[in-house]
Design a protein around this motif. Structure first.
Motif, PDB file in Angstrom:
ATOM      1  N   LEU A  29      94.723 118.067  99.828  1.00 34.53           N
ATOM      2  CA  LEU A  29      94.029 119.308  99.515  1.00 34.53           C
ATOM      3  C   LEU A  29      93.205 119.727 100.728  1.00 34.53           C
ATOM      4  O   LEU A  29      92.390 118.948 101.236  1.00 34.53           O
ATOM      5  CB  LEU A  29      93.113 119.122  98.302  1.00 34.53           C
ATOM      6  N   PHE A 246      90.694 126.279  94.093  1.00 37.37           N
ATOM      7  CA  PHE A 246      91.356 125.067  93.619  1.00 37.37           C
ATOM      8  C   PHE A 246      91.781 125.201  92.163  1.00 37.37           C
ATOM      9  O   PHE A 246      92.897 124.805  91.798  1.00 37.37           O
ATOM     10  CB  PHE A 246      90.436 123.865  93.796  1.00 37.37           C
ATOM     11  N   SER A 247      90.927 125.750  91.322  1.00 39.00           N
ATOM     12  CA  SER A 247      91.280 125.828  89.903  1.00 39.00           C
ATOM     13  C   SER A 247      92.387 126.839  89.637  1.00 39.00           C
ATOM     14  O   SER A 247      93.089 126.752  88.623  1.00 39.00           O
ATOM     15  CB  SER A 247      90.050 126.166  89.058  1.00 39.00           C
ATOM     16  N   ALA A 297      86.880 118.746  93.743  1.00 34.75           N
ATOM     17  CA  ALA A 297      88.171 119.455  93.721  1.00 34.75           C
ATOM     18  C   ALA A 297      89.294 118.491  93.332  1.00 34.75           C
ATOM     19  O   ALA A 297      89.242 117.305  93.651  1.00 34.75           O
ATOM     20  CB  ALA A 297      88.448 120.058  95.099  1.00 34.75           C
ATOM     21  N   PRO A 298      90.331 118.969  92.640  1.00 33.65           N
ATOM     22  CA  PRO A 298      90.522 120.376  92.280  1.00 33.65           C
ATOM     23  C   PRO A 298      89.806 120.808  91.000  1.00 33.65           C
ATOM     24  O   PRO A 298      89.646 121.994  90.774  1.00 33.65           O
ATOM     25  CB  PRO A 298      92.036 120.469  92.092  1.00 33.65           C
TER      26      PRO A 298
END
Length: 320
Positions: A29, A246-247, A297-298
């Motif tokens: 990520l 991220f979401s 995150a995420p």
């Protein structure tokens, strides 16, 4: 090859894997911050002295940042320093994109030659995450040349760069005024987006997932100005940008910017303050807020606790 005393950031190169990036068998990520542009030195190099770079990278790593986005090609010693601090670098390759470049055959050839030379020079370094072969071509230039002309030129740049470094990842960093460009040939779909209302940002990220298609979507720039929003407002907005990215399924987010020290168009910029730290590298509240957003995150643990405990099976054929 990386310098002998440098430990590579990982044993494997980052690759695109569906809608995300992967390092070996682990999802990678992007938890990034922009760095520069800085005033050029006597040689025209637009980065601080190496001791300052080392200190900046040390502070970034302490905040959980794993990626540094730069807008001008660095020297290999900067990449070596990134490797020492377990950072990846997203390298911008600037060229004359603010003029009618397609009208000048010699300029087009120069752009391609210089870009390929930098990719060959830096592409093998283990700290390189990906190259950006352009950033926000002005809408007026796109309208002048037409959508197809711009797309074809960027495609030619991508193919030439990919030939020079076949294992490297490449992107073009787009922005909302020219979202209509079809740049699906790039390895990663990247957009700079500055929307300060979370509902609007999430809606636009959902839109960009359709633009990205089966490629990873990267939020290439996001942030807020602490002069106009206040330091607490900057912290809240920038952390929201990261969490929303991220979401909403992005492969990562890059906060703009690391420091308030910023040089553009021949001048120091003093009326904007987007940095997570100030000019003297004193952290602002945004530094802690972004670090927390990256750390969770995420999805933050409080959000995961609200998820229903069910399994969803999606039947698909040859649809990996």
């Amino acid at each position: 090859a990386v310098s002998p005393d440098v430990t590579p950031v990982s044993g494997t190169r980052i690759v695109a894997d569906g809608k995300f990036l992967r390092a070996g068998d682990q999802r990678f990520l992007v938890k990034g911050v922009t760095y520069g542009t800085f005033a050029p030195d006597s040689d025209g190099y637009q980065f601080p002295a190496l001791p300052q770079i080392a200190e900046d990278f040390r502070l970034m790593a302490a905040l959980g940042i794993n990626t540094v986005r730069v807008y001008t090609p660095p020297r290999r010693d900067l990449l070596d320093e990134a490797a020492r601090h377990n950072l990846r670098v997203m390298i911008g390759l600037p060229w004359s994109q603010h003029v009618a470049f397609l009208d000048d055959r010699k300029l087009r050839q120069t752009i391609k030659r210089d870009l390929v030379a930098k990719v060959r020079e830096l592409g093998s370094h283990p700290a390189v995450l990906l190259f950006a072969v352009g950033n926000e071509i002005p809408p007026s230039v796109v309208r002048w040349h037409g959508r197809l002309g711009i797309e074809r030129f960027l495609h030619r740049l991508y193919e030439a760069a990919k030939d020079a470094a076949p294992e490297a990842l490449f992107t073009y960093v787009n922005f909302p005024p020219t979202e209509f460009l079809d740049l699906s040939f790039f390895d990663v779909c990247a957009f700079n987006v500055y929307l300060h209302r979370e509902h609007d940002l999430r809606a636009y990220l959902a839109r960009l997932q359709h633009v990205a298609g089966h490629k990873p979507l990267l939020l290439g720039e996001a942030g807020a100005d602490s002069i106009r929003e206040g330091e607490e407002g900057q912290a809240s907005i920038t952390a929201m940008h990261v969490r929303a990215a991220f979401s909403e399924g992005a492969c990562g987010a890059v906060a703009f910017a690391w420091t308030d020290e910023w040089w553009r168009g021949g001048f120091d910029v003093n009326d904007w303050a987007f940095g997570l730290v100030d000019r003297h590298r004193v952290p602002k509240p945004a530094a802690a807020a972004v670090a927390e957003a990256f750390a969770t995150a995420p999805f933050p643990s409080e959000a995961r606790r609200t998820w229903p405990r069910v399994s969803v099976i999606v039947c698909a054929y040859n649809a990996a």
